[in-house]
Design a protein around this motif. Sequence first.
Motif, PDB file in Angstrom:
ATOM      1  N   PRO A 141       0.872  -1.359  -0.009  1.00  0.00           N
ATOM      2  CA  PRO A 141      -0.109  -0.101  -0.108  1.00  0.00           C
ATOM      3  C   PRO A 141       0.799   1.332   0.286  1.00  0.00           C
ATOM      4  CG  PRO A 141      -0.182  -1.132   2.279  1.00  0.00           C
ATOM      5  CD  PRO A 141       0.288  -1.905   1.105  1.00  0.00           C
ATOM      6  N   ARG A 142       2.253   1.213   0.473  1.00  0.00           N
ATOM      7  CA  ARG A 142       2.957   2.520   0.419  1.00  0.00           C
ATOM      8  C   ARG A 142       3.070   2.788  -1.017  1.00  0.00           C
ATOM      9  NH1 ARG A 142       8.174   2.064  -1.079  1.00  0.00           N
ATOM     10  NH2 ARG A 142       9.262   0.164  -1.252  1.00  0.00           N
ATOM     11  N   ILE A 143       2.788   2.089  -2.177  1.00  0.00           N
ATOM     12  CA  ILE A 143       3.244   2.610  -3.389  1.00  0.00           C
ATOM     13  C   ILE A 143       1.639   2.582  -4.097  1.00  0.00           C
ATOM     14  CG2 ILE A 143       3.949   2.077  -5.724  1.00  0.00           C
ATOM     15  CD1 ILE A 143       6.292   0.636  -4.417  1.00  0.00           C
ATOM     16  N   PRO A 144       1.150   3.633  -4.265  1.00  0.00           N
ATOM     17  CA  PRO A 144      -0.267   3.586  -4.848  1.00  0.00           C
ATOM     18  C   PRO A 144      -0.538   2.868  -6.062  1.00  0.00           C
ATOM     19  CG  PRO A 144       0.471   5.986  -3.989  1.00  0.00           C
ATOM     20  CD  PRO A 144       1.661   5.089  -4.010  1.00  0.00           C
ATOM     21  N   ALA A 145      -1.458   2.034  -6.142  1.00  0.00           N
ATOM     22  CA  ALA A 145      -1.798   1.299  -7.225  1.00  0.00           C
ATOM     23  C   ALA A 145      -2.370   2.055  -8.693  1.00  0.00           C
ATOM     24  CB  ALA A 145      -2.507   0.278  -7.099  1.00  0.00           C
ATOM     25  N   VAL A 146      -2.009   1.786  -9.700  1.00  0.00           N
ATOM     26  CA  VAL A 146      -2.275   2.528 -10.973  1.00  0.00           C
ATOM     27  C   VAL A 146      -3.085   1.195 -11.595  1.00  0.00           C
ATOM     28  CG1 VAL A 146      -0.600   4.148 -11.083  1.00  0.00           C
ATOM     29  CG2 VAL A 146      -0.260   1.916 -12.212  1.00  0.00           C
ATOM     30  N   PRO A 147      -4.102   1.585 -12.547  1.00  0.00           N
ATOM     31  CA  PRO A 147      -4.704   0.679 -13.204  1.00  0.00           C
ATOM     32  C   PRO A 147      -3.961   0.107 -14.068  1.00  0.00           C
ATOM     33  CG  PRO A 147      -6.060   3.018 -13.287  1.00  0.00           C
ATOM     34  CD  PRO A 147      -4.472   3.173 -12.735  1.00  0.00           C
ATOM     35  N   GLY A 148      -3.919  -1.166 -14.653  1.00  0.00           N
ATOM     36  CA  GLY A 148      -3.316  -1.689 -15.589  1.00  0.00           C
ATOM     37  C   GLY A 148      -2.927  -3.147 -15.229  1.00  0.00           C
ATOM     38  N   LYS A 149      -3.194  -4.330 -16.037  1.00  0.00           N
ATOM     39  CA  LYS A 149      -2.657  -5.573 -16.049  1.00  0.00           C
ATOM     40  C   LYS A 149      -1.401  -5.892 -15.333  1.00  0.00           C
ATOM     41  CE  LYS A 149      -2.580 -10.187 -18.336  1.00  0.00           C
ATOM     42  NZ  LYS A 149      -2.523 -10.578 -19.584  1.00  0.00           N
ATOM     43  N   GLY A 150      -0.234  -5.248 -15.961  1.00  0.00           N
ATOM     44  CA  GLY A 150       1.142  -5.308 -15.482  1.00  0.00           C
ATOM     45  C   GLY A 150       1.223  -4.983 -13.863  1.00  0.00           C
ATOM     46  N   GLU A 151       0.341  -4.154 -13.449  1.00  0.00           N
ATOM     47  CA  GLU A 151       0.483  -3.618 -12.154  1.00  0.00           C
ATOM     48  C   GLU A 151       0.118  -4.768 -11.479  1.00  0.00           C
ATOM     49  OE1 GLU A 151       0.530  -0.313  -9.103  1.00  0.00           O
ATOM     50  OE2 GLU A 151       1.819  -0.860 -11.100  1.00  0.00           O
ATOM     51  N   VAL A 152      -1.006  -5.313 -11.579  1.00  0.00           N
ATOM     52  CA  VAL A 152      -1.408  -6.748 -10.773  1.00  0.00           C
ATOM     53  C   VAL A 152      -0.496  -7.640 -10.864  1.00  0.00           C
ATOM     54  CG1 VAL A 152      -3.611  -8.176 -10.730  1.00  0.00           C
ATOM     55  CG2 VAL A 152      -3.985  -5.844 -11.342  1.00  0.00           C
ATOM     56  N   LEU A 153       0.192  -8.193 -12.133  1.00  0.00           N
ATOM     57  CA  LEU A 153       0.785  -9.236 -12.302  1.00  0.00           C
ATOM     58  C   LEU A 153       1.956  -8.846 -11.280  1.00  0.00           C
ATOM     59  CD1 LEU A 153       0.904 -10.076 -15.837  1.00  0.00           C
ATOM     60  CD2 LEU A 153      -0.657 -10.902 -14.048  1.00  0.00           C
ATOM     61  N   TRP A 154       2.633  -7.456 -11.308  1.00  0.00           N
ATOM     62  CA  TRP A 154       3.683  -7.305 -10.518  1.00  0.00           C
ATOM     63  C   TRP A 154       3.555  -7.469  -9.039  1.00  0.00           C
ATOM     64  CZ3 TRP A 154       4.923  -2.650  -7.442  1.00  0.00           C
ATOM     65  CH2 TRP A 154       5.967  -2.661  -7.198  1.00  0.00           C
ATOM     66  N   ARG A 155       2.390  -6.833  -8.473  1.00  0.00           N
ATOM     67  CA  ARG A 155       2.194  -7.024  -7.125  1.00  0.00           C
ATOM     68  C   ARG A 155       1.854  -8.515  -6.790  1.00  0.00           C
ATOM     69  NH1 ARG A 155       0.787  -2.049  -4.720  1.00  0.00           N
ATOM     70  NH2 ARG A 155       1.151  -0.082  -6.416  1.00  0.00           N
TER      71      ARG A 155
ATOM     72  N   LEU B 245      12.698  -8.794 -13.205  1.00  0.00           N
ATOM     73  CA  LEU B 245      12.362  -8.080 -14.373  1.00  0.00           C
ATOM     74  C   LEU B 245      11.514  -6.696 -14.052  1.00  0.00           C
ATOM     75  CD1 LEU B 245      10.722 -11.229 -16.715  1.00  0.00           C
ATOM     76  CD2 LEU B 245      13.050  -9.959 -16.857  1.00  0.00           C
ATOM     77  N   PRO B 246      11.689  -5.872 -14.706  1.00  0.00           N
ATOM     78  CA  PRO B 246      10.653  -4.700 -14.698  1.00  0.00           C
ATOM     79  C   PRO B 246       9.208  -5.207 -15.126  1.00  0.00           C
ATOM     80  CG  PRO B 246      12.266  -4.220 -16.410  1.00  0.00           C
ATOM     81  CD  PRO B 246      12.692  -5.392 -15.721  1.00  0.00           C
ATOM     82  N   PHE B 247       8.336  -4.364 -14.484  1.00  0.00           N
ATOM     83  CA  PHE B 247       7.012  -4.923 -14.890  1.00  0.00           C
ATOM     84  C   PHE B 247       6.268  -3.482 -15.688  1.00  0.00           C
ATOM     85  CE2 PHE B 247       7.562  -8.899 -13.040  1.00  0.00           C
ATOM     86  CZ  PHE B 247       6.486  -9.557 -13.353  1.00  0.00           C
ATOM     87  N   PRO B 248       5.998  -3.464 -16.980  1.00  0.00           N
ATOM     88  CA  PRO B 248       5.399  -2.263 -17.406  1.00  0.00           C
ATOM     89  C   PRO B 248       3.951  -2.545 -16.740  1.00  0.00           C
ATOM     90  CG  PRO B 248       6.364  -3.073 -19.302  1.00  0.00           C
ATOM     91  CD  PRO B 248       6.660  -4.057 -18.205  1.00  0.00           C
ATOM     92  N   VAL B 249       3.249  -1.214 -16.206  1.00  0.00           N
ATOM     93  CA  VAL B 249       1.969  -1.464 -15.565  1.00  0.00           C
ATOM     94  C   VAL B 249       0.712  -1.911 -16.421  1.00  0.00           C
ATOM     95  CG1 VAL B 249       2.862   0.271 -13.740  1.00  0.00           C
ATOM     96  CG2 VAL B 249       1.401   0.880 -15.685  1.00  0.00           C
ATOM     97  N   GLY B 250       0.842  -1.605 -17.684  1.00  0.00           N
ATOM     98  CA  GLY B 250      -0.325  -1.969 -18.597  1.00  0.00           C
ATOM     99  C   GLY B 250      -0.165  -2.973 -19.523  1.00  0.00           C
ATOM    100  N   TYR B 251      -0.754  -2.901 -20.795  1.00  0.00           N
ATOM    101  CA  TYR B 251      -0.667  -4.059 -21.684  1.00  0.00           C
ATOM    102  C   TYR B 251       0.731  -4.321 -22.400  1.00  0.00           C
ATOM    103  CZ  TYR B 251      -6.021  -4.090 -21.655  1.00  0.00           C
ATOM    104  OH  TYR B 251      -7.162  -4.215 -21.443  1.00  0.00           O
ATOM    105  N   GLY B 252       1.722  -3.346 -22.045  1.00  0.00           N
ATOM    106  CA  GLY B 252       3.045  -3.579 -22.593  1.00  0.00           C
ATOM    107  C   GLY B 252       3.829  -4.664 -21.691  1.00  0.00           C
ATOM    108  N   VAL B 253       3.007  -5.446 -20.804  1.00  0.00           N
ATOM    109  CA  VAL B 253       3.813  -6.279 -19.833  1.00  0.00           C
ATOM    110  C   VAL B 253       4.169  -7.456 -20.440  1.00  0.00           C
ATOM    111  CG1 VAL B 253       1.733  -7.320 -19.060  1.00  0.00           C
ATOM    112  CG2 VAL B 253       3.843  -7.417 -17.532  1.00  0.00           C
ATOM    113  N   GLU B 254       3.558  -8.046 -21.476  1.00  0.00           N
ATOM    114  CA  GLU B 254       4.043  -9.458 -22.077  1.00  0.00           C
ATOM    115  C   GLU B 254       5.130  -9.328 -23.043  1.00  0.00           C
ATOM    116  OE1 GLU B 254       0.346 -10.428 -20.078  1.00  0.00           O
ATOM    117  OE2 GLU B 254       0.479  -8.968 -21.649  1.00  0.00           O
ATOM    118  N   LEU B 255       5.056  -8.126 -23.886  1.00  0.00           N
ATOM    119  CA  LEU B 255       6.336  -7.825 -24.858  1.00  0.00           C
ATOM    120  C   LEU B 255       7.283  -7.410 -23.988  1.00  0.00           C
ATOM    121  CD1 LEU B 255       6.247  -6.390 -28.271  1.00  0.00           C
ATOM    122  CD2 LEU B 255       7.596  -5.005 -26.517  1.00  0.00           C
ATOM    123  N   GLY B 256       7.243  -6.408 -23.146  1.00  0.00           N
ATOM    124  CA  GLY B 256       8.436  -6.151 -22.221  1.00  0.00           C
ATOM    125  C   GLY B 256       8.970  -7.272 -21.464  1.00  0.00           C
ATOM    126  N   MET B 257       8.078  -8.297 -20.880  1.00  0.00           N
ATOM    127  CA  MET B 257       8.744  -9.421 -20.163  1.00  0.00           C
ATOM    128  C   MET B 257       9.388 -10.192 -21.116  1.00  0.00           C
ATOM    129  SD  MET B 257       6.783 -12.162 -17.990  1.00  0.00           S
ATOM    130  CE  MET B 257       5.971 -10.985 -16.687  1.00  0.00           C
TER     131      MET B 257
END
Length: 314
Positions: free
Chosen positions: A99-113, A209-221
């Motif tokens: 919770p100390r890092i405010p969440a943002v919308p996005g699939k990659g955000e959820v996968l990272w957390r 790995l860094p996680f793009p917070v949105g739809y770029g997560v799969e390509l970035g990974m």
Amino acid sequence: MLEEVERWLATRSWSMNERPLHRILAAKQRTGQTVSVVLPALNEEETVGDIVAIIRHDLMRQAPLVDEVVVVDSGSTDRTAAVAAAAGARVVHRDTILPRIPAVPGKGEVLWRSLLVTTGDIVCFVDADLREFSSDFVTGIVGPLLTDPDVDLVKAMYDRPLAGSAGQGGRVTELMARPLLNMHWPQLAGFVQPLGGEYAGRRSLLEQLPFPVGYGVELGMLVDALHLVGLDALAQVDVGVRKHRHQDGQALGRMSAAIYRTAQLRLARGHLIRPALTQFERGEDGFEPRTYSVDTEERPPMAEITEYAERRVA
């Protein structure tokens, strides 16, 4: 096609039938590795319960392959959380994780957390909107990680029917991701479904790995994993047919913009002049512009997060 990719297709591209369940279970018992399945979910009450129930029945009760099923709710306004819990998943809301890092919308955000609320040595991601789901999706992509210590990340490949036509799904893959990969990262040209949401990886890789917070997560990974562990540590498995809810053209445009931005950063770690996408919709007075921001944030490798490091020590 690069000679290296042709060799990779022959040695790292498999069918799920090549690893029967009993062989996968024997490898799991021999190595002592644990498996977490994560479903990122946003308003998926129609499908998430069936997916959870099938995984629990086939791969927890009948065969002890999966150690935990976690649904990470990304702010659903329907009964996604209740349905998933009733089916037997552990449900965690995105905003309660780190919770100390405010969440943002996005699939990659959820996968990272999700890395912070799971414990498996192997983490398997499955989209929550799949219809006619089969547990073969899980066994197919987890199998190589349990049986082959040289493999670190496995993507599912499949047919994606659209409006009754085989192979017509995956429009963003064909129009955006595949051209980008072939031109800039030709070693990854052999992936049939580079943007597919079903893949599994070793925690030891995912946490770096860094996680793009949105739809770029799969390509970035994929791109980052290639640079970190090399092509031979990546693989794909044919699991048949994937049926899911398709998005409209404008949503696909926004997805494409996020994917292009992810690629751009990895090409030059450059600077976006205008991280926005304008699309048009017909209104009462003609075509009206709608401008959407493009995801410009990435989460750092989880191994760099203090809370994650403390949990590992504990």
